[in-house]
Scaffold this motif. Structure first.
Motif, PDB file in Angstrom:
ATOM      1  N   LEU A   1       0.806  -1.217   0.000  1.00  0.00           N
ATOM      2  CA  LEU A   1       0.000   0.000   0.000  1.00  0.00           C
ATOM      3  C   LEU A   1       0.846   1.278   0.000  1.00  0.00           C
ATOM      4  O   LEU A   1       0.438   2.306  -0.512  1.00  0.00           O
ATOM      5  CB  LEU A   1      -0.919  -0.024   1.236  1.00  0.00           C
ATOM      6  N   PHE A   2       2.062   1.195   0.540  1.00  0.00           N
ATOM      7  CA  PHE A   2       2.927   2.363   0.660  1.00  0.00           C
ATOM      8  C   PHE A   2       3.894   2.500  -0.511  1.00  0.00           C
ATOM      9  O   PHE A   2       4.831   3.290  -0.471  1.00  0.00           O
ATOM     10  CB  PHE A   2       3.684   2.323   1.992  1.00  0.00           C
ATOM     11  N   GLN A   3       3.666   1.690  -1.564  1.00  0.00           N
ATOM     12  CA  GLN A   3       4.416   1.751  -2.821  1.00  0.00           C
ATOM     13  C   GLN A   3       5.877   1.335  -2.707  1.00  0.00           C
ATOM     14  O   GLN A   3       6.733   1.814  -3.437  1.00  0.00           O
ATOM     15  CB  GLN A   3       4.293   3.142  -3.468  1.00  0.00           C
ATOM     16  N   HIS A   4       6.165   0.460  -1.748  1.00  0.00           N
ATOM     17  CA  HIS A   4       7.485  -0.173  -1.695  1.00  0.00           C
ATOM     18  C   HIS A   4       7.282  -1.644  -1.335  1.00  0.00           C
ATOM     19  O   HIS A   4       6.159  -2.081  -1.085  1.00  0.00           O
ATOM     20  CB  HIS A   4       8.450   0.536  -0.738  1.00  0.00           C
ATOM     21  N   VAL A   5       8.349  -2.418  -1.321  1.00  0.00           N
ATOM     22  CA  VAL A   5       8.242  -3.849  -1.063  1.00  0.00           C
ATOM     23  C   VAL A   5       7.691  -4.108   0.332  1.00  0.00           C
ATOM     24  O   VAL A   5       8.161  -3.529   1.318  1.00  0.00           O
ATOM     25  CB  VAL A   5       9.616  -4.538  -1.246  1.00  0.00           C
ATOM     26  N   HIS A   6       6.684  -4.974   0.385  1.00  0.00           N
ATOM     27  CA  HIS A   6       6.098  -5.353   1.670  1.00  0.00           C
ATOM     28  C   HIS A   6       7.129  -6.120   2.500  1.00  0.00           C
ATOM     29  O   HIS A   6       7.911  -6.913   1.962  1.00  0.00           O
ATOM     30  CB  HIS A   6       4.851  -6.212   1.448  1.00  0.00           C
ATOM     31  N   SER A   7       7.130  -5.910   3.785  1.00  0.00           N
ATOM     32  CA  SER A   7       8.132  -6.513   4.670  1.00  0.00           C
ATOM     33  C   SER A   7       8.193  -8.036   4.551  1.00  0.00           C
ATOM     34  O   SER A   7       9.276  -8.624   4.613  1.00  0.00           O
ATOM     35  CB  SER A   7       7.870  -6.112   6.120  1.00  0.00           C
ATOM     36  N   SER A   8       7.079  -8.687   4.347  1.00  0.00           N
ATOM     37  CA  SER A   8       7.071 -10.152   4.262  1.00  0.00           C
ATOM     38  C   SER A   8       7.791 -10.676   3.021  1.00  0.00           C
ATOM     39  O   SER A   8       8.270 -11.812   3.004  1.00  0.00           O
ATOM     40  CB  SER A   8       5.635 -10.684   4.273  1.00  0.00           C
ATOM     41  N   ARG A   9       7.886  -9.878   1.990  1.00  0.00           N
ATOM     42  CA  ARG A   9       8.533 -10.314   0.750  1.00  0.00           C
ATOM     43  C   ARG A   9      10.036 -10.511   0.934  1.00  0.00           C
ATOM     44  O   ARG A   9      10.642 -11.308   0.227  1.00  0.00           O
ATOM     45  CB  ARG A   9       8.265  -9.328  -0.386  1.00  0.00           C
ATOM     46  N   TYR A  10      10.648  -9.806   1.877  1.00  0.00           N
ATOM     47  CA  TYR A  10      12.082  -9.975   2.113  1.00  0.00           C
ATOM     48  C   TYR A  10      12.388 -11.403   2.569  1.00  0.00           C
ATOM     49  O   TYR A  10      13.415 -11.968   2.216  1.00  0.00           O
ATOM     50  CB  TYR A  10      12.593  -8.943   3.121  1.00  0.00           C
ATOM     51  N   ILE A  11      11.483 -11.982   3.342  1.00  0.00           N
ATOM     52  CA  ILE A  11      11.640 -13.384   3.737  1.00  0.00           C
ATOM     53  C   ILE A  11      11.617 -14.267   2.494  1.00  0.00           C
ATOM     54  O   ILE A  11      12.456 -15.150   2.332  1.00  0.00           O
ATOM     55  CB  ILE A  11      10.545 -13.802   4.751  1.00  0.00           C
ATOM     56  N   ASP A  12      10.655 -14.015   1.607  1.00  0.00           N
ATOM     57  CA  ASP A  12      10.567 -14.785   0.359  1.00  0.00           C
ATOM     58  C   ASP A  12      11.830 -14.640  -0.478  1.00  0.00           C
ATOM     59  O   ASP A  12      12.290 -15.615  -1.080  1.00  0.00           O
ATOM     60  CB  ASP A  12       9.358 -14.340  -0.470  1.00  0.00           C
ATOM     61  N   TYR A  13      12.389 -13.438  -0.522  1.00  0.00           N
ATOM     62  CA  TYR A  13      13.610 -13.210  -1.302  1.00  0.00           C
ATOM     63  C   TYR A  13      14.769 -14.067  -0.781  1.00  0.00           C
ATOM     64  O   TYR A  13      15.513 -14.654  -1.554  1.00  0.00           O
ATOM     65  CB  TYR A  13      14.019 -11.732  -1.261  1.00  0.00           C
ATOM     66  N   VAL A  14      14.917 -14.117   0.540  1.00  0.00           N
ATOM     67  CA  VAL A  14      16.011 -14.908   1.118  1.00  0.00           C
ATOM     68  C   VAL A  14      15.764 -16.397   0.878  1.00  0.00           C
ATOM     69  O   VAL A  14      16.684 -17.128   0.500  1.00  0.00           O
ATOM     70  CB  VAL A  14      16.193 -14.607   2.621  1.00  0.00           C
ATOM     71  N   LEU A  15      14.542 -16.854   1.074  1.00  0.00           N
ATOM     72  CA  LEU A  15      14.236 -18.269   0.856  1.00  0.00           C
ATOM     73  C   LEU A  15      14.479 -18.671  -0.597  1.00  0.00           C
ATOM     74  O   LEU A  15      15.044 -19.736  -0.872  1.00  0.00           O
ATOM     75  CB  LEU A  15      12.795 -18.579   1.269  1.00  0.00           C
ATOM     76  N   ALA A  16      14.087 -17.819  -1.540  1.00  0.00           N
ATOM     77  CA  ALA A  16      14.320 -18.111  -2.965  1.00  0.00           C
ATOM     78  C   ALA A  16      15.808 -18.150  -3.276  1.00  0.00           C
ATOM     79  O   ALA A  16      16.283 -19.027  -4.014  1.00  0.00           O
ATOM     80  CB  ALA A  16      13.613 -17.072  -3.835  1.00  0.00           C
ATOM     81  N   ALA A  17      16.566 -17.222  -2.711  1.00  0.00           N
ATOM     82  CA  ALA A  17      18.014 -17.195  -2.940  1.00  0.00           C
ATOM     83  C   ALA A  17      18.669 -18.448  -2.371  1.00  0.00           C
ATOM     84  O   ALA A  17      19.515 -19.067  -3.018  1.00  0.00           O
ATOM     85  CB  ALA A  17      18.629 -15.937  -2.317  1.00  0.00           C
ATOM     86  N   ARG A  18      18.288 -18.846  -1.165  1.00  0.00           N
ATOM     87  CA  ARG A  18      18.876 -20.045  -0.555  1.00  0.00           C
ATOM     88  C   ARG A  18      18.562 -21.286  -1.381  1.00  0.00           C
ATOM     89  O   ARG A  18      19.411 -22.148  -1.566  1.00  0.00           O
ATOM     90  CB  ARG A  18      18.376 -20.245   0.876  1.00  0.00           C
TER      91      ARG A  18
END
Length: 139
Positions: free
Chosen positions: A22-39
């Motif tokens: 809603l605030f036009q930036h990446v939602h905080s929960s997506r950072y978890i997804d980014y790390v999991l995808a990278a791992r």
């Protein structure tokens, strides 16, 4: 005994429209997804032991705790780098430290760690991390 030094690996991603809140930036929960995808990618590409190899042995990795320190936001279309590396590993827990950096600016967006525990797929209960896995991931 001295603590070993572990390798750090890097994966590049780009912020997608469905990552934005809603605030036009990446939602905080997506950072978890980014790390999991990278791992997931790094397990196969850099360690040579993909998640599928664990599943074949009847094991899986689950997150038991996460610490994320947010510094600055990522925005739509930003390219970013996810760097991860094992901080520590023993028969019960593998702690993976990470950073997420905006590729264009080089500025840190967030950092932190994940604690992973191994489970027995059949029972869903915690399992000891086998010695060969600890040795293999100690690169």
């Amino acid at each position: 005994m001295e603590n070993p030094t572990y390798s750090t690996f890097e994966t590049e991603h780009r912020v997608r429209p469905d990552d934005i809140d809603l605030f036009q930036h990446v939602h905080s929960s997506r950072y978890i997804d980014y790390v999991l995808a990278a791992r997931y990618e790094q397990m196969e590409k850099f360690y040579g032991m993909a998640m599928e190899k664990f599943l074949e042995r009847g094991f899986g990795w689950v997150v038991s705790s996460v610490q994320i320190n947010y510094k600055r936001p990522l925005n739509l279309g930003d390219y970013f780098l996810v760097r991860t590396g094992i901080d520590s590993i023993n028969e019960r827990i593998c702690r993976v430290a990470f950073t997420i950096t905006n590729k264009a600016t080089g500025k840190l967006c967030c950092d932190g760690w994940f604690d992973y525990v191994m489970i027995d797929i059949k029972t869903g209960r915690g399992a000891k991390i086998p010695e060969d896995v600890i040795a293999h991931y100690s690169v």
